[in-house]
Design an enzyme around this catalytic site. Sequence first.
Site, PDB file in Angstrom:
ATOM      1  N   ASP A  25       0.888  -1.161   0.000  1.00 45.35           N
ATOM      2  CA  ASP A  25       0.000   0.000   0.000  1.00 45.35           C
ATOM      3  C   ASP A  25       0.922   1.205   0.000  1.00 45.35           C
ATOM      4  OD1 ASP A  25      -1.573   2.175   0.667  1.00 45.35           O
ATOM      5  OD2 ASP A  25      -2.699   1.122   2.225  1.00 45.35           O
ATOM      6  N   ASP A  79      -6.836  -0.602  -1.562  1.00 47.05           N
ATOM      7  CA  ASP A  79      -5.721   0.352  -1.599  1.00 47.05           C
ATOM      8  C   ASP A  79      -4.371  -0.337  -1.717  1.00 47.05           C
ATOM      9  OD1 ASP A  79      -5.461  -0.689   0.943  1.00 47.05           O
ATOM     10  OD2 ASP A  79      -5.620   1.222   1.991  1.00 47.05           O
ATOM     11  N   ASP A  80      -4.364  -1.638  -2.004  1.00 47.50           N
ATOM     12  CA  ASP A  80      -3.101  -2.372  -2.118  1.00 47.50           C
ATOM     13  C   ASP A  80      -2.736  -2.644  -3.571  1.00 47.50           C
ATOM     14  OD1 ASP A  80      -2.234  -3.137   0.753  1.00 47.50           O
ATOM     15  OD2 ASP A  80      -4.415  -3.369   0.699  1.00 47.50           O
ATOM     16  N   ASN A 101      15.996  -8.210   0.068  1.00 45.69           N
ATOM     17  CA  ASN A 101      14.751  -8.979   0.087  1.00 45.69           C
ATOM     18  C   ASN A 101      13.686  -8.057   0.669  1.00 45.69           C
ATOM     19  OD1 ASN A 101      12.630 -10.830   1.020  1.00 45.69           O
ATOM     20  ND2 ASN A 101      14.122 -12.456   0.624  1.00 45.69           N
ATOM     21  N   ASP A 126      -7.929  -7.149   1.355  1.00 44.83           N
ATOM     22  CA  ASP A 126      -7.708  -5.798   1.882  1.00 44.83           C
ATOM     23  C   ASP A 126      -8.427  -5.649   3.219  1.00 44.83           C
ATOM     24  OD1 ASP A 126      -6.802  -3.170   2.025  1.00 44.83           O
ATOM     25  OD2 ASP A 126      -8.519  -2.362   0.915  1.00 44.83           O
ATOM     26  N   TYR A 158       1.311   0.835  14.660  1.00 51.25           N
ATOM     27  CA  TYR A 158       0.334   0.562  13.617  1.00 51.25           C
ATOM     28  C   TYR A 158       0.642   1.364  12.360  1.00 51.25           C
ATOM     29  CZ  TYR A 158      -3.971   0.310  11.015  1.00 51.25           C
ATOM     30  OH  TYR A 158      -4.877   0.112  10.011  1.00 51.25           O
ATOM     31  N   LYS A 160      -2.602  -2.611   7.901  1.00 47.49           N
ATOM     32  CA  LYS A 160      -2.912  -3.925   8.457  1.00 47.49           C
ATOM     33  C   LYS A 160      -2.340  -5.100   7.664  1.00 47.49           C
ATOM     34  CE  LYS A 160      -4.987  -5.889  11.953  1.00 47.49           C
ATOM     35  NZ  LYS A 160      -4.515  -5.690  13.304  1.00 47.49           N
ATOM     36  N   GLN A 209      -6.343 -28.099  -9.316  1.00 50.67           N
ATOM     37  CA  GLN A 209      -6.653 -29.197 -10.266  1.00 50.67           C
ATOM     38  C   GLN A 209      -5.561 -30.272 -10.361  1.00 50.67           C
ATOM     39  OE1 GLN A 209     -10.285 -27.237 -11.278  1.00 50.67           O
ATOM     40  NE2 GLN A 209      -9.696 -29.296 -11.790  1.00 50.67           N
ATOM     41  N   TYR A 268      -0.472  -1.815  19.324  1.00 49.54           N
ATOM     42  CA  TYR A 268       0.313  -1.103  18.310  1.00 49.54           C
ATOM     43  C   TYR A 268      -0.439   0.077  17.694  1.00 49.54           C
ATOM     44  CZ  TYR A 268       3.282  -5.164  18.686  1.00 49.54           C
ATOM     45  OH  TYR A 268       4.096  -6.151  19.173  1.00 49.54           O
TER      46      TYR A 268
HETATM   47  P1  13P Z   1      -5.413   8.986  10.292  1.00 53.13           P
HETATM   48  O1  13P Z   1      -6.633   9.685   9.783  1.00 53.13           O
HETATM   49  O2  13P Z   1      -4.712   9.725  11.373  1.00 53.13           O
HETATM   50  O3  13P Z   1      -4.492   8.548   9.178  1.00 53.13           O
HETATM   51  O4  13P Z   1      -5.847   7.608  11.004  1.00 53.13           O
HETATM   52  C1  13P Z   1      -6.892   6.862  10.528  1.00 53.13           C
HETATM   53  C2  13P Z   1      -6.461   5.794   9.647  1.00 53.13           C
HETATM   54  O5  13P Z   1      -6.986   5.652   8.565  1.00 53.13           O
HETATM   55  C3  13P Z   1      -5.371   4.915  10.113  1.00 53.13           C
HETATM   56  O6  13P Z   1      -4.623   4.409   9.060  1.00 53.13           O
HETATM   57  P1  13P Z   2      -5.069  -0.289   5.065  1.00 51.44           P
HETATM   58  O1  13P Z   2      -4.311  -1.252   5.961  1.00 51.44           O
HETATM   59  O2  13P Z   2      -5.796  -0.975   3.973  1.00 51.44           O
HETATM   60  O3  13P Z   2      -4.176   0.804   4.594  1.00 51.44           O
HETATM   61  O4  13P Z   2      -6.206   0.353   5.961  1.00 51.44           O
HETATM   62  C1  13P Z   2      -5.818   1.152   7.017  1.00 51.44           C
HETATM   63  C2  13P Z   2      -6.950   1.676   7.835  1.00 51.44           C
HETATM   64  O5  13P Z   2      -6.672   2.241   8.862  1.00 51.44           O
HETATM   65  C3  13P Z   2      -8.326   1.533   7.402  1.00 51.44           C
HETATM   66  O6  13P Z   2      -9.209   2.192   8.286  1.00 51.44           O
HETATM   67 MG    MG Z   3      -4.099   2.130   3.169  1.00 54.16          MG
HETATM   68 MG    MG Z   4      -5.100  -2.068   2.339  1.00 53.50          MG
END
Ligand code: 13P
Ligand code: 13P
Ligand code: MG
Ligand code: MG
Length: 365
Positions: free
Chosen positions: A13, A54-55, A106, A133, A229, A232, A242, A348
Amino acid sequence: MADKITFSIIKADIGSLCGHHVVHPDLIEVARRKLKEAKDGNKIVDFYVTNCGDDLELIITHRKGEDSEEVHSLAWDTFCEATKKSKELKLYGAGQDLLADTFSGNVKGMGPGVAELEFEERPSDPVIAIMMDKTEPGAFNLPLFRVFADPFCTAGLIIDKSLHSGFIFEVMDVKEHRLVRLNTPEEMYDLLALIGTPGRYVIKKIVRKDGLPAAACSTSRLSLIAGKYVGKDDPCAVVRAQSGLPAVGEVLEGFAFPHIVAGWMRGSHHGPMMPVSVKNAKCTRFDGPPRVIALGFQLANGRLIGPADLFDDPAFDTVRLKAAEIADYMRRHGPFEPSRLGPEELEYTTLPEVLSKLEERFEKL
Ligand code: 13P
Ligand code: 13P
Ligand code: MG
Ligand code: MG
């Protein structure tokens, strides 16, 4: 080995259009251009670029084996170049998953997720790229257990003698960074004792008892790398099908139940996994619910024929409807567990900061 083919999915992402929603088409263009150059230069055999929400997902076939520095470096450079575009467009979370400044041989441990499988191409070899996702690698535990070890999902385990002796599951303990191999059906209960805790024990690889490589999953947990964090770890998996392996329909059947996974809003909630077509891999409601897509390919000397968008089928409508109902139900819990993840998983996130503010207000009893 030069004659073997390696099917790699390397994903990251690196920023998305409108919060954590979808990859911008310009980033996909950058990735296609980079990988086409590599294909034209005979560095890789073939490629396909897509996105799950979003990935940004790079699907690459090559003859360099798993953990090839050359292929990982190509993916890293591709993500770096797409990140430039992402920053220029001020997309949300530009460069989010690139946790290091320079490439060190890597991409594992540097942010991107990797699922790779090296094998001898069969006379006809269907391979499925499965991508999720808004969740974590352990989200593959339940469906892949069902596909490769549960005869109520995979009829072939009972009626096809080439599957009948079962599979070996490689399970990673992502907290202690160690690995265990368990045989099914004999050690099925031991396997379940581990993978029923998907935040810690994650299926990494599945091979048939005679050694035939069947599936591989990404296992990186970004929070354990970054110490906080940062998204995710939305996972991916390569699954072959198969002719002595589960049929394509048996693989898909493993996803016909919207199981509860960790992820969703702020990576901090439990929600149902919804199987969707690529065009519907868009996490909207409460940044979700979590999605899974499956692209089916046939290999032709490493060339990627396809893909077929496998969940783009009304037969999965009831699964999606059920997932939407579960999403409703879970949302009504608001900030309460088990809708919100437990304290160990939230360690986290930004929650500890909030809690630490209250620390001094507690009176000893
Ligand atoms: P932010 O709006 O501070 O980025 O946090 C919310 C979120 O989407 C976490 O990734
Ligand atoms: P992603 O891990 O897909 O970037 O999502 C982060 C998030 O905070 C969604 O609310
Ligand atoms: Mg994201
Ligand atoms: Mg994502």
